[in-house]
Design a protein around this motif. Structure first.
Motif, PDB file in Angstrom:
ATOM      1  N   ASP A   1       0.835  -1.206   0.000  1.00 36.29           N
ATOM      2  CA  ASP A   1       0.000   0.000   0.000  1.00 36.29           C
ATOM      3  C   ASP A   1       0.873   1.261   0.000  1.00 36.29           C
ATOM      4  O   ASP A   1       0.596   2.227  -0.704  1.00 36.29           O
ATOM      5  N   LEU A   2       1.921   1.218   0.810  1.00 36.88           N
ATOM      6  CA  LEU A   2       2.776   2.404   0.927  1.00 36.88           C
ATOM      7  C   LEU A   2       3.563   2.666  -0.350  1.00 36.88           C
ATOM      8  O   LEU A   2       3.711   3.816  -0.773  1.00 36.88           O
ATOM      9  N   HIS A   3       4.037   1.620  -0.986  1.00 39.04           N
ATOM     10  CA  HIS A   3       4.750   1.820  -2.254  1.00 39.04           C
ATOM     11  C   HIS A   3       3.788   2.277  -3.347  1.00 39.04           C
ATOM     12  O   HIS A   3       4.165   3.075  -4.210  1.00 39.04           O
ATOM     13  N   ASP A   4       2.545   1.810  -3.293  1.00 37.79           N
ATOM     14  CA  ASP A   4       1.540   2.321  -4.231  1.00 37.79           C
ATOM     15  C   ASP A   4       1.330   3.818  -4.002  1.00 37.79           C
ATOM     16  O   ASP A   4       1.260   4.601  -4.956  1.00 37.79           O
ATOM     17  N   ALA A   5       1.221   4.228  -2.744  1.00 37.53           N
ATOM     18  CA  ALA A   5       1.052   5.652  -2.426  1.00 37.53           C
ATOM     19  C   ALA A   5       2.240   6.463  -2.930  1.00 37.53           C
ATOM     20  O   ALA A   5       2.074   7.543  -3.510  1.00 37.53           O
ATOM     21  N   GLU A   6       3.429   5.929  -2.727  1.00 36.27           N
ATOM     22  CA  GLU A   6       4.650   6.602  -3.195  1.00 36.27           C
ATOM     23  C   GLU A   6       4.628   6.750  -4.722  1.00 36.27           C
ATOM     24  O   GLU A   6       4.915   7.815  -5.256  1.00 36.27           O
ATOM     25  N   ASP A   7       4.253   5.680  -5.410  1.00 32.07           N
ATOM     26  CA  ASP A   7       4.235   5.702  -6.876  1.00 32.07           C
ATOM     27  C   ASP A   7       3.132   6.599  -7.433  1.00 32.07           C
ATOM     28  O   ASP A   7       3.291   7.198  -8.496  1.00 32.07           O
ATOM     29  N   LEU A   8       2.000   6.675  -6.741  1.00 34.61           N
ATOM     30  CA  LEU A   8       0.855   7.439  -7.244  1.00 34.61           C
ATOM     31  C   LEU A   8       0.928   8.926  -6.928  1.00 34.61           C
ATOM     32  O   LEU A   8       0.213   9.722  -7.535  1.00 34.61           O
ATOM     33  N   CYS A   9       1.763   9.316  -5.994  1.00 32.42           N
ATOM     34  CA  CYS A   9       1.841  10.727  -5.598  1.00 32.42           C
ATOM     35  C   CYS A   9       2.361  11.573  -6.769  1.00 32.42           C
ATOM     36  O   CYS A   9       3.508  11.425  -7.189  1.00 32.42           O
ATOM     37  N   PRO A  10       1.531  12.463  -7.306  1.00 29.11           N
ATOM     38  CA  PRO A  10       1.959  13.269  -8.456  1.00 29.11           C
ATOM     39  C   PRO A  10       3.032  14.302  -8.111  1.00 29.11           C
ATOM     40  O   PRO A  10       3.716  14.804  -9.010  1.00 29.11           O
ATOM     41  N   ALA A  11       3.202  14.598  -6.839  1.00 29.45           N
ATOM     42  CA  ALA A  11       4.179  15.609  -6.419  1.00 29.45           C
ATOM     43  C   ALA A  11       5.484  14.990  -5.915  1.00 29.45           C
ATOM     44  O   ALA A  11       6.384  15.716  -5.514  1.00 29.45           O
ATOM     45  N   LEU A  12       5.558  13.664  -5.931  1.00 29.05           N
ATOM     46  CA  LEU A  12       6.739  12.956  -5.409  1.00 29.05           C
ATOM     47  C   LEU A  12       7.043  13.399  -3.976  1.00 29.05           C
ATOM     48  O   LEU A  12       8.193  13.589  -3.595  1.00 29.05           O
ATOM     49  N   ALA A  13       5.995  13.544  -3.186  1.00 28.39           N
ATOM     50  CA  ALA A  13       6.136  14.031  -1.811  1.00 28.39           C
ATOM     51  C   ALA A  13       6.295  12.906  -0.795  1.00 28.39           C
ATOM     52  O   ALA A  13       6.474  13.177   0.384  1.00 28.39           O
ATOM     53  N   ILE A  14       6.222  11.655  -1.264  1.00 30.59           N
ATOM     54  CA  ILE A  14       6.278  10.514  -0.340  1.00 30.59           C
ATOM     55  C   ILE A  14       7.489   9.669  -0.665  1.00 30.59           C
ATOM     56  O   ILE A  14       7.790   9.408  -1.825  1.00 30.59           O
TER      57      ILE A  14
END
Length: 76
Positions: A47-60
């Motif tokens: 889930d966390l890597h998905d969030a990292e990959d989906l963040c359009p601002a590369l904020a994660i």
């Protein structure tokens, strides 16, 4: 596992909340992401890597190594 969120980069898209609920939330006033758990269990890695990959601002950023829990900000 440590998670870092740079709120200054966040564009309030909400993708992190959809990918990793319970780890991320959004402020009601402006939609900026909030990191609820900077050291989540390893079972949330996908889930966390998905969030990292989906963040359009590369904020994660997700660090899979064990160590000192993050404060919520990215390291310098």
């Amino acid at each position: 596992m440590n998670v870092y969120l740079d709120q200054d980069k966040c564009v309030a898209s909400g993708q992190c909340v959809l990918a990793a609920p319970g780890i991320f939330d959004q402020r009601e006033e402006d939609g900026i992401a909030v990191l609820l758990d900077p050291a989540p269990p390893a079972g949330r890695a996908r889930d966390l890597h998905d969030a990292e990959d989906l963040c359009p601002a590369l904020a994660i950023r997700v660090d899979d190594a064990q160590g000192t829990p993050a404060t919520g900000d990215r390291p310098a």
